[in-house]
Design a protein around this motif. Structure first.
Motif, PDB file in Angstrom:
ATOM      1  N   ALA A  30      26.200  48.984 -41.715  1.00 34.53           N
ATOM      2  CA  ALA A  30      26.294  50.169 -42.576  1.00 34.53           C
ATOM      3  C   ALA A  30      27.268  51.194 -42.018  1.00 34.53           C
ATOM      4  O   ALA A  30      28.031  51.799 -42.776  1.00 34.53           O
ATOM      5  N   ALA A  31      27.282  51.394 -40.726  1.00 35.28           N
ATOM      6  CA  ALA A  31      28.196  52.385 -40.134  1.00 35.28           C
ATOM      7  C   ALA A  31      29.647  52.016 -40.415  1.00 35.28           C
ATOM      8  O   ALA A  31      30.469  52.887 -40.720  1.00 35.28           O
ATOM      9  N   ALA A  32      29.968  50.743 -40.329  1.00 38.42           N
ATOM     10  CA  ALA A  32      31.342  50.299 -40.605  1.00 38.42           C
ATOM     11  C   ALA A  32      31.668  50.462 -42.083  1.00 38.42           C
ATOM     12  O   ALA A  32      32.786  50.861 -42.442  1.00 38.42           O
ATOM     13  N   ALA A  33      30.710  50.164 -42.946  1.00 40.44           N
ATOM     14  CA  ALA A  33      30.928  50.316 -44.387  1.00 40.44           C
ATOM     15  C   ALA A  33      31.142  51.777 -44.749  1.00 40.44           C
ATOM     16  O   ALA A  33      32.037  52.104 -45.548  1.00 40.44           O
ATOM     17  N   SER A 114      22.096  53.724 -42.347  1.00 42.22           N
ATOM     18  CA  SER A 114      21.773  52.522 -43.128  1.00 42.22           C
ATOM     19  C   SER A 114      21.126  52.882 -44.458  1.00 42.22           C
ATOM     20  O   SER A 114      21.517  52.366 -45.510  1.00 42.22           O
ATOM     21  N   THR A 115      20.158  53.772 -44.437  1.00 43.36           N
ATOM     22  CA  THR A 115      19.488  54.204 -45.666  1.00 43.36           C
ATOM     23  C   THR A 115      20.473  54.901 -46.595  1.00 43.36           C
ATOM     24  O   THR A 115      20.507  54.628 -47.804  1.00 43.36           O
ATOM     25  N   ALA A 116      21.285  55.790 -46.034  1.00 48.95           N
ATOM     26  CA  ALA A 116      22.263  56.510 -46.843  1.00 48.95           C
ATOM     27  C   ALA A 116      23.263  55.542 -47.463  1.00 48.95           C
ATOM     28  O   ALA A 116      23.603  55.662 -48.653  1.00 48.95           O
ATOM     29  N   TRP A 117      23.740  54.571 -46.691  1.00 52.20           N
ATOM     30  CA  TRP A 117      24.723  53.618 -47.212  1.00 52.20           C
ATOM     31  C   TRP A 117      24.133  52.791 -48.348  1.00 52.20           C
ATOM     32  O   TRP A 117      24.759  52.626 -49.395  1.00 52.20           O
ATOM     33  N   HIS A 118      22.947  52.256 -48.142  1.00 51.03           N
ATOM     34  CA  HIS A 118      22.355  51.389 -49.167  1.00 51.03           C
ATOM     35  C   HIS A 118      22.070  52.148 -50.457  1.00 51.03           C
ATOM     36  O   HIS A 118      22.276  51.608 -51.551  1.00 51.03           O
TER      37      HIS A 118
END
Length: 147
Positions: A30-33, A114-118
């Motif tokens: 997620a951090a990379a995305a 991760s939560t924010a990205w998803h």
């Protein structure tokens, strides 16, 4: 023709995101995305894309005005195509851009990345699918109205 080309070009960008970029982001952390999407959003604000995006929208608006003021309009396909092309722009402005702006506030190292990205990816991709389909439909109708 300019309105059709504009709708087709931005629709192609949206389609590439839906079919290639967002699925690829699902395969990375997620951090990379988040970092990649933030960079894409900065690069998108450059003149080449803005000319296509806003130029196509302006051409679609001109088509609508010309059709509504013409003594002999080209028919419903042309105006519906232009309205659809503008609807895709509206989705961008009211849904995708605010989501992009919210993503700017997410640091790739934050504990909730991760939560924010998803959450972002789910909402953004759904809106992107809609604008891809609507842009394509607008481009097709505009092209059909020319021939």
């Amino acid at each position: 023709m300019t309105a059709a080309l504009g709708a087709a070009l931005v629709g192609g960008v949206y389609l590439a995101f839906s079919l290639l970029i967002m699925p690829a982001f699902r395969a990375v952390p997620a951090a990379a995305a988040v970092a990649a999407m933030q960079r894409i959003n900065v690069r998108a604000l450059r003149p080449p894309f803005m000319v296509v995006f806003f130029g196509g929208a302006a051409a679609s608006a001109a088509v609508i005005v010309l059709q509504l003021t013409s003594a002999v309009p080209a028919g419903p396909a042309r105006i519906v195509g232009a309205v659809l092309a503008l609807a895709a722009v509206a989705i961008t402005v009211v849904r995708n851009v605010p989501l992009n702006n919210a993503l700017v506030r997410v640091g790739p190292d934050s504990p909730n990345v991760s939560t924010a990205w998803h959450s972002f990816a789910r909402s953004w991709t759904l809106a992107n699918h809609a604008r891809a389909v609507i842009s394509a439909a607008g481009a097709i109708l505009l092209m059909l109205s020319i021939i």
